[in-house]
Structure formats: C-alpha cells, structure tokens
Design a protein around this motif. Structure first.
Motif, PDB file in Angstrom:
ATOM      1  N   HIS A 191       0.825  -1.212   0.000  1.00 20.65           N
ATOM      2  CA  HIS A 191       0.000   0.000   0.000  1.00 20.65           C
ATOM      3  C   HIS A 191       0.856   1.258   0.000  1.00 20.65           C
ATOM      4  N   ALA A 192       1.971   1.232   0.728  1.00 22.72           N
ATOM      5  CA  ALA A 192       2.870   2.386   0.716  1.00 22.72           C
ATOM      6  C   ALA A 192       3.505   2.561  -0.664  1.00 22.72           C
ATOM      7  N   ASN A 193       3.813   1.444  -1.330  1.00 18.92           N
ATOM      8  CA  ASN A 193       4.322   1.538  -2.700  1.00 18.92           C
ATOM      9  C   ASN A 193       3.285   2.166  -3.623  1.00 18.92           C
ATOM     10  N   MET A 194       2.023   1.794  -3.438  1.00 20.52           N
ATOM     11  CA  MET A 194       0.970   2.391  -4.246  1.00 20.52           C
ATOM     12  C   MET A 194       0.770   3.862  -3.905  1.00 20.52           C
ATOM     13  N   SER A 195       0.868   4.193  -2.627  1.00 18.17           N
ATOM     14  CA  SER A 195       0.750   5.602  -2.233  1.00 18.17           C
ATOM     15  C   SER A 195       1.835   6.442  -2.899  1.00 18.17           C
ATOM     16  N   MET A 196       3.052   5.899  -2.940  1.00 18.61           N
ATOM     17  CA  MET A 196       4.141   6.623  -3.595  1.00 18.61           C
ATOM     18  C   MET A 196       3.863   6.779  -5.085  1.00 18.61           C
ATOM     19  N   ALA A 197       3.316   5.748  -5.706  1.00 13.68           N
ATOM     20  CA  ALA A 197       2.969   5.833  -7.124  1.00 13.68           C
ATOM     21  C   ALA A 197       1.938   6.936  -7.355  1.00 13.68           C
ATOM     22  N   GLU A 198       0.922   6.989  -6.492  1.00 16.64           N
ATOM     23  CA  GLU A 198      -0.106   8.022  -6.647  1.00 16.64           C
ATOM     24  C   GLU A 198       0.468   9.419  -6.433  1.00 16.64           C
ATOM     25  N   LEU A 199       1.337   9.545  -5.442  1.00 16.46           N
ATOM     26  CA  LEU A 199       1.970  10.831  -5.177  1.00 16.46           C
ATOM     27  C   LEU A 199       2.774  11.319  -6.379  1.00 16.46           C
ATOM     28  N   LEU A 200       3.566  10.424  -6.957  1.00 18.53           N
ATOM     29  CA  LEU A 200       4.402  10.796  -8.096  1.00 18.53           C
ATOM     30  C   LEU A 200       3.555  11.125  -9.323  1.00 18.53           C
ATOM     31  N   ALA A 201       2.445  10.423  -9.485  1.00 16.88           N
ATOM     32  CA  ALA A 201       1.552  10.733 -10.608  1.00 16.88           C
ATOM     33  C   ALA A 201       0.958  12.131 -10.456  1.00 16.88           C
ATOM     34  N   ILE A 202       0.588  12.483  -9.236  1.00 17.42           N
ATOM     35  CA  ILE A 202       0.056  13.828  -8.994  1.00 17.42           C
ATOM     36  C   ILE A 202       1.108  14.885  -9.319  1.00 17.42           C
ATOM     37  N   LYS A 203       2.389  14.545  -9.076  1.00 18.01           N
ATOM     38  CA  LYS A 203       3.488  15.481  -9.351  1.00 18.01           C
ATOM     39  C   LYS A 203       3.951  15.400 -10.810  1.00 18.01           C
ATOM     40  N   ASN A 204       3.213  14.637 -11.628  1.00 22.16           N
ATOM     41  CA  ASN A 204       3.518  14.489 -13.060  1.00 22.16           C
ATOM     42  C   ASN A 204       4.857  13.797 -13.314  1.00 22.16           C
TER      43      ASN A 204
END
Length: 248
Positions: A191-204
C-alpha cells in the motif's frame, strides 16, 4: 471524493507468553499458521472447559473475522464483553468489524470505548482515524494518526495512512515524508508503494509513478479498485495493469 484508505487489521491477539491457557495458546499458534479450522477447534475446547474464558471467545472471534464471518465474530466479541465489560480488546475488534461492514457510526462508538478504557492503545486511534477519513473528516483523522504514531511509532501502515491523508488534502510534502517513512520501515508494504505511485503521478513524474506501481503489484496489490486519485488512473501503465489483473 470517495477515498479508500488502507489498514492492516491488527486484531488483538494473545501470545503464549501472556496466557496460561494451553488451548488458547495453541489456538493462536494454529491461527498464525493459517489453519483456522484447528484454531477454532482449540478455542472451542477452551470454552468447553471454561465457558467464562474471555480470551477464548476473543480468539475464536478473530478466527471468524479473518475469514470474513463477521456475524459470528461479533457474537464472540459480544460474549467476551458480556463476561468482562472492561475487556477493551473486544471493543477494538468490534470496531474493525463495523468498519469493514460499512457501519461507521458503530465503528466509532467501539473505537471511542476502546480509547476510554485504554487511552494508550495506539491501534484504536488508527482505527478511528480510518472512520474519520471515510467521513471526510480529515483534520480529525490527522489528529488521531498523530496520537497513534506517538503511542505506536513502529506501525508502518499508520505512517502510510497519515501520508495518504495528507495526499488527499494536497499537502504533498508531508505526504511524501510519511510515505517514505513507511517504506523505510517496510519496503514491501504494497500500500505504501501504491501511495508513492499516486503521489508521483500527482506530481507528473509519470515514469517513476509507473515504477512504483509495478512494485506495489509485485508485492501483492492486485486489486486496483482501491485507487481513487485520477492522476494515476489516467496512466497507460495503470490501465495495462488493471487489464492484466482481470485476466488472472
């Protein structure tokens, strides 16, 4: 926006070092091995020998819970509380059941009661924070995550959940700090790996987001329905992974 928050359901367990009851001890050993039938058999035996065995009812309730037999779990937790109204672990476990069945008011009542009986029980604050997040009361959720981390600083899921809450609030620096903390504690936390993925996507940072998405999937996160942030859902790697998982 409807958000799914992540929680490792840390049911209260009795270890053999904290109970003198042989059958309860063996029940939890079988539980940890994933043999729920034998676990239930041992808890049943403990109850047969002592119908007032609070730990046995709680243990059998946990075995029902992990198999998503929520009605049976609640019956056992309720029996434990009937025998000992101060047994706060059963209130906490009831809170988890109600959270998972979507009965958030009842979940709050039980987490409140747990905290009333034991203000130092960190997991209860984390559980209550999840309910507040479901209700989009994010400020209250953050306060409870803060308290949970103060009391139980080694729970990587709580760090991730607070980070994800910051992500939803658009406080990306705080989100990144917490998510990185969770990953430092447990790099395989899917889940933390997915959270990081979502964060990076938001940052483009889409290429990096796809790498973290793959890590999350490699570590076992194959249900992508929990992902609600639009930035990552628009990525081709996310859509390919979703299609691939459906074919499994």
């Amino acid at each position: 926006m409807k958000i799914i928050f992540y929680l490792i359901l840390l049911l209260f367990f009795i270890s053999c070092s904290t109970t003198t009851d042989y059958n309860v001890c063996r029940g939890y050993e079988y539980y940890n091995y994933g043999d729920y039938d034998l676990a239930t058999e041992k808890f049943n035996k403990a109850i047969e020998l002592n119908p007032s065995n609070v730990e046995a009812y709680n243990g059998r309730g946990n075995t029902h819970y992990i198999q998503k037999h929520y009605d049976k779990a609640l019956a056992d937790y309720s029996k434990a509380l009937e025998l000992d109204p101060q047994y706060y672990h059963a209130y906490y476990n009831c809170g988890l059941v109600y959270y998972n069945t979507g009965e958030y008011y009842k979940a709050l009542v039980n987490f409140h009661k747990t905290i009333e009986l034991n203000p130092d029980y960190g997991d209860a604050y984390a559980g209550r924070a999840l309910v507040y997040s479901k209700q989009e009361k994010y400020d209250k959720a953050i306060l409870d995550y803060d308290k949970s981390i103060e009391l139980s600083p080694n729970n990587d899921m709580t760090w991730n959940n607070r980070g994800y809450t910051y992500l939803i609030l658009g406080q990306l620096d705080k989100a990144e700090k917490d998510i990185k903390k969770a990953l430092k504690m447990n790099k395989k936390n899917q889940h933390a790996n997915m959270s990081m993925a979502e964060l990076l996507a938001i940052k483009n940072e889409n290429e990096e987001a796809c790498k973290w998405l793959k890590k999350a999937n490699d570590y076992g996160l194959d249900d992508l329905s929990c992902v609600k942030t639009s930035a990552i859902r628009h990525l081709a790697c996310f859509q390919r992974m979703g299609a691939s998982n459906k074919d499994r």
